[in-house]
Design an enzyme around this catalytic site. Structure first.
Site, PDB file in Angstrom:
ATOM      1  N   ASP A  24       0.839  -1.206   0.000  1.00 32.56           N
ATOM      2  CA  ASP A  24       0.000   0.000   0.000  1.00 32.56           C
ATOM      3  C   ASP A  24       0.873   1.255   0.000  1.00 32.56           C
ATOM      4  OD1 ASP A  24      -2.342   1.406  -0.019  1.00 32.56           O
ATOM      5  OD2 ASP A  24      -2.740   1.200   2.126  1.00 32.56           O
ATOM      6  N   HIS A  41       2.655   3.457  -8.928  1.00 34.66           N
ATOM      7  CA  HIS A  41       2.548   2.021  -9.245  1.00 34.66           C
ATOM      8  C   HIS A  41       3.791   1.549 -10.008  1.00 34.66           C
ATOM      9  CE1 HIS A  41      -1.394   2.129  -7.623  1.00 34.66           C
ATOM     10  NE2 HIS A  41      -1.943   2.808  -8.615  1.00 34.66           N
ATOM     11  N   LEU A 135      11.734 -19.812  -5.298  1.00 36.42           N
ATOM     12  CA  LEU A 135      10.643 -19.047  -4.673  1.00 36.42           C
ATOM     13  C   LEU A 135       9.320 -19.234  -5.411  1.00 36.42           C
ATOM     14  CD1 LEU A 135       9.824 -16.715  -2.650  1.00 36.42           C
ATOM     15  CD2 LEU A 135      10.323 -15.146  -4.529  1.00 36.42           C
TER      16      LEU A 135
HETATM   17  C1  FPP Z   1      -1.751   0.147  -3.485  1.00 41.61           C
HETATM   18  O1  FPP Z   1      -1.373   1.488  -3.446  1.00 41.61           O
HETATM   19  C2  FPP Z   1      -1.320  -0.484  -4.728  1.00 41.61           C
HETATM   20  C3  FPP Z   1      -2.144  -1.088  -5.662  1.00 41.61           C
HETATM   21  C4  FPP Z   1      -3.591  -1.159  -5.522  1.00 41.61           C
HETATM   22  C5  FPP Z   1      -1.602  -1.678  -6.888  1.00 41.61           C
HETATM   23  C6  FPP Z   1      -0.288  -2.353  -6.725  1.00 41.61           C
HETATM   24  C7  FPP Z   1       0.157  -2.894  -7.989  1.00 41.61           C
HETATM   25  C8  FPP Z   1       1.417  -2.890  -8.425  1.00 41.61           C
HETATM   26  C9  FPP Z   1       2.575  -2.308  -7.683  1.00 41.61           C
HETATM   27  C10 FPP Z   1       1.697  -3.577  -9.707  1.00 41.61           C
HETATM   28  C11 FPP Z   1       2.228  -4.923  -9.340  1.00 41.61           C
HETATM   29  C12 FPP Z   1       2.601  -5.731 -10.475  1.00 41.61           C
HETATM   30  C13 FPP Z   1       3.125  -6.969 -10.352  1.00 41.61           C
HETATM   31  C14 FPP Z   1       3.586  -7.660 -11.543  1.00 41.61           C
HETATM   32  C15 FPP Z   1       3.232  -7.641  -9.031  1.00 41.61           C
HETATM   33  P1  FPP Z   1      -2.531   2.580  -3.475  1.00 41.61           P
HETATM   34  O2  FPP Z   1      -2.804   2.943  -4.880  1.00 41.61           O
HETATM   35  O3  FPP Z   1      -3.704   2.086  -2.705  1.00 41.61           O
HETATM   36  O4  FPP Z   1      -1.835   3.764  -2.711  1.00 41.61           O
HETATM   37  P2  FPP Z   1      -2.567   4.886  -1.808  1.00 41.61           P
HETATM   38  O5  FPP Z   1      -3.224   4.159  -0.670  1.00 41.61           O
HETATM   39  O6  FPP Z   1      -1.408   5.731  -1.360  1.00 41.61           O
HETATM   40  O7  FPP Z   1      -3.528   5.613  -2.690  1.00 41.61           O
END
Ligand code: FPP
Length: 248
Positions: A24, A41, A135
């Site tokens: 997060d 992201h 892994l």
């Molecule tokens: C949470 O931060 C993150 C997500 C909902 C998406 C995470 C996805 C990735 C990092 C891509 C991963 C890809 C692979 C291949 C594993 P948020 O957007 O909720 O952050 P905030 O709470 O600060 O708004």
């Protein structure tokens, strides 16, 4: 990894066999740098790459990443499609490297909900790496724990109706076997970045005895050092599973 850090973790005790992470804080990281959310992201992918590498190096067996929850579909359409594109392009780009490093890719969640292109890429990656012995990298995609439990209950009730099982046959073990995670041990350590103290519908059944580690660090800033800190914190705890310390 530096020799000093490796020594430090070896000194403290057993490694967690299975680490699960709620990644997060990407959006807030982006905002704090005056970037668009998608940049958070994208930077989050660099953390994914580093954490996967370190887990493989130190011998963690299973790593589950909460990549996209069933609730995340309600985000603005442009963000959903950016994340889906990122997922597709990352798997496409990284799969060779994962394969070379003996990583086995797997996934939990309602994969059918994913756009065709991402679904296909993930299934190809899973198939390509299925015999790897390093892994086990598990992506939770369109995953919701209540939905997972609901589907398990429905399947068990069906089996009861078909007279395949009696009420007394229904056990914790039977429920565990009906979940997406049937072949994966419960997580030992669950990390949540981004400063929130909640579980957000992630692995509710599976985390009954999991150690939680919550940190204010946003996911794009969570790297090798932060992971090793969380592992050392875990190693300092005594897991009692309901017993008293003298029994351990
Ligand atoms: C949470 O931060 C993150 C997500 C909902 C998406 C995470 C996805 C990735 C990092 C891509 C991963 C890809 C692979 C291949 C594993 P948020 O957007 O909720 O952050 P905030 O709470 O600060 O708004």
């Amino acid at each position: 990894m530096s020799k000093k850090l490796r020594k430090q973790i070896e000194k403290h005790g057993d490694l967690p066999n299975h680490i699960a992470i709620i990644m997060d804080g990407n959006g807030r990281w982006a905002k704090s740098h005056r970037f668009k959310r998608i940049a958070g992201h994208k930077e989050g992918i660099n953390s994914v790459r580093e954490i996967v590498r370190v887990c493989g190096e130190i011998g963690v067996k299973h790593l589950t990443l909460y990549t996209f929850s069933s609730e995340n579909w309600t985000r603005p359409e442009s963000e959903v499609s950016s994340i889906m594109n990122l997922l597709f392009s990352t798997i496409k780009k990284e799969i060779e490297n994962l394969h070379k490093n003996n990583v086995r890719l797997s996934a939990i969640g309602e994969l059918d909900d994913l756009p065709n292109k991402s679904y296909k890429e993930i299934m190809e990656g899973i198939n390509k790496t299925k015999d790897n012995t390093g892994l086990n990298l598990i992506l939770a995609l369109s995953y919701g724990s209540r939905q997972e439990l609901l589907m398990a209950v429905r399947r068990i009730v069906d089996r009861f109706k078909e007279k395949e099982i009696n009420i007394k046959d229904i056990s914790e073990n039977m429920i565990s076997k009906e979940l997406y995670t049937s072949k994966i041990p419960d997580p030992d350590l669950l990390i949540r970045t981004g400063g929130e103290n909640r579980i957000s519908n992630f692995l509710l059944w599976q985390s009954a005895y999991t150690e939680f580690y919550m940190t204010d660090i946003h996911w794009p800033d969570f790297r090798e050092k932060e992971l090793l800190d969380s592992i050392i914190d875990y190693q300092m705890r005594q897991r009692r599973f309901g017993k008293i310390s003298e029994q351990i």
